[in-house]
Design a protein around this motif. Structure first.
Motif, PDB file in Angstrom:
ATOM      1  N   SER A 167       0.984  -1.244  -0.054  1.00 29.10           N
ATOM      2  CA  SER A 167      -0.072  -0.089   0.042  1.00 29.10           C
ATOM      3  C   SER A 167       0.815   1.267  -0.266  1.00 29.10           C
ATOM      4  CB  SER A 167      -0.878  -0.241   1.316  1.00 29.10           C
ATOM      5  OG  SER A 167      -1.766   1.191   1.272  1.00 29.10           O
ATOM      6  N   LEU A 168       1.799   1.275   0.826  1.00 32.89           N
ATOM      7  CA  LEU A 168       2.779   2.478   0.735  1.00 32.89           C
ATOM      8  C   LEU A 168       3.446   2.492  -0.577  1.00 32.89           C
ATOM      9  CD1 LEU A 168       4.284   1.882   4.470  1.00 32.89           C
ATOM     10  CD2 LEU A 168       3.007   3.721   3.760  1.00 32.89           C
ATOM     11  N   MET A 169       3.933   1.575  -0.983  1.00 31.81           N
ATOM     12  CA  MET A 169       4.566   1.652  -2.402  1.00 31.81           C
ATOM     13  C   MET A 169       3.600   2.184  -3.478  1.00 31.81           C
ATOM     14  SD  MET A 169       7.825   0.919  -2.141  1.00 31.81           S
ATOM     15  CE  MET A 169       7.811   1.718  -0.551  1.00 31.81           C
ATOM     16  N   ARG A 170       2.513   1.956  -3.383  1.00 36.01           N
ATOM     17  CA  ARG A 170       1.455   2.239  -4.583  1.00 36.01           C
ATOM     18  C   ARG A 170       1.334   3.926  -4.343  1.00 36.01           C
ATOM     19  NH1 ARG A 170      -1.010  -2.546  -3.532  1.00 36.01           N
ATOM     20  NH2 ARG A 170      -2.367  -1.585  -1.756  1.00 36.01           N
ATOM     21  N   VAL A 205       7.930  -4.423  11.839  1.00 32.08           N
ATOM     22  CA  VAL A 205       8.140  -5.855  11.499  1.00 32.08           C
ATOM     23  C   VAL A 205       9.138  -6.045  12.957  1.00 32.08           C
ATOM     24  CG1 VAL A 205       9.491  -7.578  10.377  1.00 32.08           C
ATOM     25  CG2 VAL A 205       7.872  -6.030   9.307  1.00 32.08           C
ATOM     26  N   ARG A 206      10.058  -5.207  13.166  1.00 32.63           N
ATOM     27  CA  ARG A 206      11.044  -5.483  14.321  1.00 32.63           C
ATOM     28  C   ARG A 206      10.440  -5.629  15.640  1.00 32.63           C
ATOM     29  NH1 ARG A 206      15.279  -1.628  13.894  1.00 32.63           N
ATOM     30  NH2 ARG A 206      15.915  -2.820  12.344  1.00 32.63           N
ATOM     31  N   PHE A 207       9.400  -4.940  15.764  1.00 35.07           N
ATOM     32  CA  PHE A 207       8.771  -4.827  17.133  1.00 35.07           C
ATOM     33  C   PHE A 207       7.134  -5.408  17.179  1.00 35.07           C
ATOM     34  CE2 PHE A 207      12.203  -1.588  17.612  1.00 35.07           C
ATOM     35  CZ  PHE A 207      12.521  -2.270  18.612  1.00 35.07           C
ATOM     36  N   GLY A 208       7.059  -6.104  15.825  1.00 34.05           N
ATOM     37  CA  GLY A 208       5.752  -6.455  15.837  1.00 34.05           C
ATOM     38  C   GLY A 208       4.606  -5.594  15.906  1.00 34.05           C
ATOM     39  N   SER A 209       4.562  -4.350  15.597  1.00 34.91           N
ATOM     40  CA  SER A 209       3.665  -3.173  16.087  1.00 34.91           C
ATOM     41  C   SER A 209       3.002  -2.775  14.628  1.00 34.91           C
ATOM     42  CB  SER A 209       4.110  -2.148  16.601  1.00 34.91           C
ATOM     43  OG  SER A 209       5.006  -1.417  15.800  1.00 34.91           O
ATOM     44  N   GLU A 247      11.023  14.623  -2.975  1.00 38.97           N
ATOM     45  CA  GLU A 247       9.970  14.405  -1.728  1.00 38.97           C
ATOM     46  C   GLU A 247       9.491  12.851  -1.847  1.00 38.97           C
ATOM     47  OE1 GLU A 247       6.447  16.936  -2.276  1.00 38.97           O
ATOM     48  OE2 GLU A 247       7.818  18.569  -2.720  1.00 38.97           O
ATOM     49  N   THR A 248       9.810  12.252  -3.024  1.00 41.91           N
ATOM     50  CA  THR A 248       9.049  10.609  -3.349  1.00 41.91           C
ATOM     51  C   THR A 248      10.606   9.962  -2.620  1.00 41.91           C
ATOM     52  OG1 THR A 248       7.964  11.258  -5.192  1.00 41.91           O
ATOM     53  CG2 THR A 248       8.877   9.041  -4.853  1.00 41.91           C
ATOM     54  N   VAL A 249      11.859  10.082  -2.699  1.00 40.88           N
ATOM     55  CA  VAL A 249      12.757   9.499  -2.215  1.00 40.88           C
ATOM     56  C   VAL A 249      12.736   9.721  -0.704  1.00 40.88           C
ATOM     57  CG1 VAL A 249      15.226   9.423  -1.815  1.00 40.88           C
ATOM     58  CG2 VAL A 249      14.113   9.867  -4.197  1.00 40.88           C
ATOM     59  N   ASN A 250      12.359  10.626  -0.080  1.00 39.20           N
ATOM     60  CA  ASN A 250      12.403  10.906   1.316  1.00 39.20           C
ATOM     61  C   ASN A 250      11.397  10.290   1.705  1.00 39.20           C
ATOM     62  OD1 ASN A 250      14.569  12.579   1.407  1.00 39.20           O
ATOM     63  ND2 ASN A 250      13.446  14.141   1.437  1.00 39.20           N
ATOM     64  N   GLN A 251       9.970  10.097   1.079  1.00 45.39           N
ATOM     65  CA  GLN A 251       8.868   9.329   1.528  1.00 45.39           C
ATOM     66  C   GLN A 251       9.162   7.871   1.809  1.00 45.39           C
ATOM     67  OE1 GLN A 251       5.891  10.681   2.881  1.00 45.39           O
ATOM     68  NE2 GLN A 251       5.661   8.641   3.467  1.00 45.39           N
ATOM     69  N   ASP A 279       8.929   5.442   4.802  1.00 45.42           N
ATOM     70  CA  ASP A 279       8.155   4.334   4.744  1.00 45.42           C
ATOM     71  C   ASP A 279       9.047   2.880   5.021  1.00 45.42           C
ATOM     72  OD1 ASP A 279       6.076   5.954   3.880  1.00 45.42           O
ATOM     73  OD2 ASP A 279       5.931   5.335   2.060  1.00 45.42           O
ATOM     74  N   LEU A 280      10.111   2.789   4.534  1.00 40.57           N
ATOM     75  CA  LEU A 280      10.899   1.706   4.777  1.00 40.57           C
ATOM     76  C   LEU A 280      11.427   1.542   6.217  1.00 40.57           C
ATOM     77  CD1 LEU A 280      12.942   1.480   1.442  1.00 40.57           C
ATOM     78  CD2 LEU A 280      11.248  -0.048   2.060  1.00 40.57           C
ATOM     79  N   ALA A 281      11.613   2.698   6.720  1.00 40.35           N
ATOM     80  CA  ALA A 281      12.161   2.803   8.167  1.00 40.35           C
ATOM     81  C   ALA A 281      10.932   2.488   9.262  1.00 40.35           C
ATOM     82  CB  ALA A 281      12.629   4.193   8.323  1.00 40.35           C
ATOM     83  N   ALA A 282       9.574   2.811   8.692  1.00 43.83           N
ATOM     84  CA  ALA A 282       8.732   2.591   9.496  1.00 43.83           C
ATOM     85  C   ALA A 282       8.214   1.013   9.460  1.00 43.83           C
ATOM     86  CB  ALA A 282       7.400   3.314   9.037  1.00 43.83           C
ATOM     87  N   LEU A 283       8.598   0.596   8.235  1.00 40.24           N
ATOM     88  CA  LEU A 283       8.132  -0.792   7.890  1.00 40.24           C
ATOM     89  C   LEU A 283       8.928  -1.681   8.950  1.00 40.24           C
ATOM     90  CD1 LEU A 283       6.434  -3.051   6.583  1.00 40.24           C
ATOM     91  CD2 LEU A 283       8.298  -2.810   4.757  1.00 40.24           C
TER      92      LEU A 283
END
Length: 137
Positions: A23-26, A130-134, A114-118, A122-126
């Motif tokens: 969804s984030l990638m779209r 995943v790391r903390f199961g949240s 802007e897209t590169v930063n986003q 998104d990757l950092a949030a993902l």
């Protein structure tokens, strides 16, 4: 008793993470498309105006060069020397114009910042999710 630990199966967490990632990638692709269309339209309109301006400048330059050479000849300067003086002046003007054009483009980029930063965000949030199961439901 709830100890605050998410007890969902690992497969469910991974499926949710991949679903959110897709969804984030779209959304990021839509942002990229919008940002690139904005930059492309600016470049196209600027390029068209630049081509017309160059055409007018070339025509005006021919007329002015002829005028300057004929005026110098009229005031007693030899024809060959008049052409040399005008040619040197034109080369100097061209070099100055190139320098100004190069200076104007310093710091400008076609990269969709802007897209590169986003995407990085998104990757950092993902990774964090995943790391903390949240992952959110």
């Amino acid at each position: 008793m709830d100890d605050g630990v998410d007890r969902r199966p690992f497969g469910t967490v991974v499926n949710e993470a991949f679903g959110q990632f897709a969804s984030l990638m779209r959304l990021d692709l839509r942002l990229l498309e919008a940002e690139m269309w904005g930059k492309a339209s600016t470049i196209a309109s600027s390029g068209a105006c630049g081509v017309v301006a160059v055409l007018f400048f070339v025509l005006a330059a021919f007329a002015l060069v002829q005028f300057l050479i004929l005026a110098m000849i009229h005031f007693g300067v030899g024809a060959m020397f008049a052409c040399l003086i005008v040619g040197i002046a034109l080369v100097g003007g061209g070099l100055l114009s190139l320098h100004l054009a190069r200076r104007a483009l310093i710091g400008w980029t076609i990269t969709p910042v802007e897209t590169v930063n986003q995407v990085r965000s998104d990757l950092a949030a993902l990774k964090q999710g995943v790391r903390f199961g949240s992952t959110q439901r």
